[in-house]
Design a protein around this motif. Sequence first.
Motif, PDB file in Angstrom:
ATOM      1  N   LEU A   4      77.711  65.676  32.140  1.00 45.71           N
ATOM      2  CA  LEU A   4      77.584  64.223  32.102  1.00 45.71           C
ATOM      3  C   LEU A   4      77.918  63.649  30.730  1.00 45.71           C
ATOM      4  O   LEU A   4      78.681  62.687  30.630  1.00 45.71           O
ATOM      5  CB  LEU A   4      76.174  63.811  32.519  1.00 45.71           C
ATOM      6  N   ASP A   5      77.400  64.246  29.662  1.00 49.87           N
ATOM      7  CA  ASP A   5      77.659  63.695  28.324  1.00 49.87           C
ATOM      8  C   ASP A   5      79.136  63.755  27.961  1.00 49.87           C
ATOM      9  O   ASP A   5      79.691  62.825  27.400  1.00 49.87           O
ATOM     10  CB  ASP A   5      76.792  64.359  27.260  1.00 49.87           C
ATOM     11  N   LYS A   6      79.797  64.825  28.327  1.00 52.18           N
ATOM     12  CA  LYS A   6      81.234  64.968  28.052  1.00 52.18           C
ATOM     13  C   LYS A   6      82.040  63.962  28.868  1.00 52.18           C
ATOM     14  O   LYS A   6      82.970  63.333  28.367  1.00 52.18           O
ATOM     15  CB  LYS A   6      81.695  66.389  28.350  1.00 52.18           C
ATOM     16  N   TYR A   7      81.681  63.803  30.124  1.00 48.16           N
ATOM     17  CA  TYR A   7      82.376  62.866  31.004  1.00 48.16           C
ATOM     18  C   TYR A   7      82.323  61.448  30.432  1.00 48.16           C
ATOM     19  O   TYR A   7      83.338  60.767  30.339  1.00 48.16           O
ATOM     20  CB  TYR A   7      81.740  62.912  32.394  1.00 48.16           C
ATOM     21  N   LEU A  22      71.778  57.104  24.600  1.00 47.90           N
ATOM     22  CA  LEU A  22      71.741  56.270  25.801  1.00 47.90           C
ATOM     23  C   LEU A  22      70.892  56.926  26.891  1.00 47.90           C
ATOM     24  O   LEU A  22      70.116  56.252  27.574  1.00 47.90           O
ATOM     25  CB  LEU A  22      73.152  56.030  26.344  1.00 47.90           C
ATOM     26  N   LEU A  23      71.043  58.225  27.036  1.00 45.51           N
ATOM     27  CA  LEU A  23      70.267  58.963  28.033  1.00 45.51           C
ATOM     28  C   LEU A  23      68.772  58.872  27.724  1.00 45.51           C
ATOM     29  O   LEU A  23      67.963  58.656  28.628  1.00 45.51           O
ATOM     30  CB  LEU A  23      70.719  60.418  28.093  1.00 45.51           C
ATOM     31  N   VAL A  30      73.321  57.825  37.482  1.00 44.35           N
ATOM     32  CA  VAL A  30      74.272  58.536  38.334  1.00 44.35           C
ATOM     33  C   VAL A  30      73.869  58.235  39.764  1.00 44.35           C
ATOM     34  O   VAL A  30      72.724  58.479  40.166  1.00 44.35           O
ATOM     35  CB  VAL A  30      74.250  60.060  38.066  1.00 44.35           C
ATOM     36  N   ASN A  31      74.806  57.672  40.506  1.00 43.24           N
ATOM     37  CA  ASN A  31      74.560  57.277  41.897  1.00 43.24           C
ATOM     38  C   ASN A  31      73.330  56.372  42.013  1.00 43.24           C
ATOM     39  O   ASN A  31      72.536  56.491  42.943  1.00 43.24           O
ATOM     40  CB  ASN A  31      74.415  58.511  42.791  1.00 43.24           C
ATOM     41  N   GLU A  45      84.752  63.005  41.144  1.00 42.55           N
ATOM     42  CA  GLU A  45      85.356  62.409  42.334  1.00 42.55           C
ATOM     43  C   GLU A  45      84.324  61.789  43.261  1.00 42.55           C
ATOM     44  O   GLU A  45      84.651  60.903  44.034  1.00 42.55           O
ATOM     45  CB  GLU A  45      86.158  63.451  43.098  1.00 42.55           C
ATOM     46  N   ARG A  46      83.086  62.246  43.195  1.00 39.70           N
ATOM     47  CA  ARG A  46      82.058  61.785  44.131  1.00 39.70           C
ATOM     48  C   ARG A  46      80.954  60.961  43.492  1.00 39.70           C
ATOM     49  O   ARG A  46      80.430  60.047  44.118  1.00 39.70           O
ATOM     50  CB  ARG A  46      81.423  62.983  44.831  1.00 39.70           C
ATOM     51  N   ASP A  47      80.565  61.305  42.275  1.00 46.80           N
ATOM     52  CA  ASP A  47      79.421  60.644  41.649  1.00 46.80           C
ATOM     53  C   ASP A  47      79.842  59.353  40.955  1.00 46.80           C
ATOM     54  O   ASP A  47      80.904  59.280  40.341  1.00 46.80           O
ATOM     55  CB  ASP A  47      78.761  61.580  40.619  1.00 46.80           C
ATOM     56  N   ARG A  48      78.984  58.331  41.048  1.00 47.79           N
ATOM     57  CA  ARG A  48      79.208  57.064  40.364  1.00 47.79           C
ATOM     58  C   ARG A  48      78.342  57.056  39.114  1.00 47.79           C
ATOM     59  O   ARG A  48      77.132  57.251  39.190  1.00 47.79           O
ATOM     60  CB  ARG A  48      78.838  55.906  41.275  1.00 47.79           C
TER      61      ARG A  48
END
Length: 64
Positions: A4-7, A22-23, A30-31, A45-48
């Motif tokens: 998540l942090d890298k994304y 931020l976390l 996430v979602n 591709e799936r998670d917002r």
Amino acid sequence: MERLDKYIADRTDYSRRDVKLLLKKGAVAVNGKTVSDAGRKIDPERDRVKAGDRELVWRKNTIS
């Protein structure tokens, strides 16, 4: 699957350190659910993903 942090860091002007802050503040979702684990794996591709007031959109790399 991607951390998540890298994304978030790869798609914004936030550094990975900024993302971890931020976390901690509860400003990442996430979602629709607030998360605090920087190492959480997500499927782009799936998670917002929402960081601060920005929703991140994943786009598949294409070659034209």
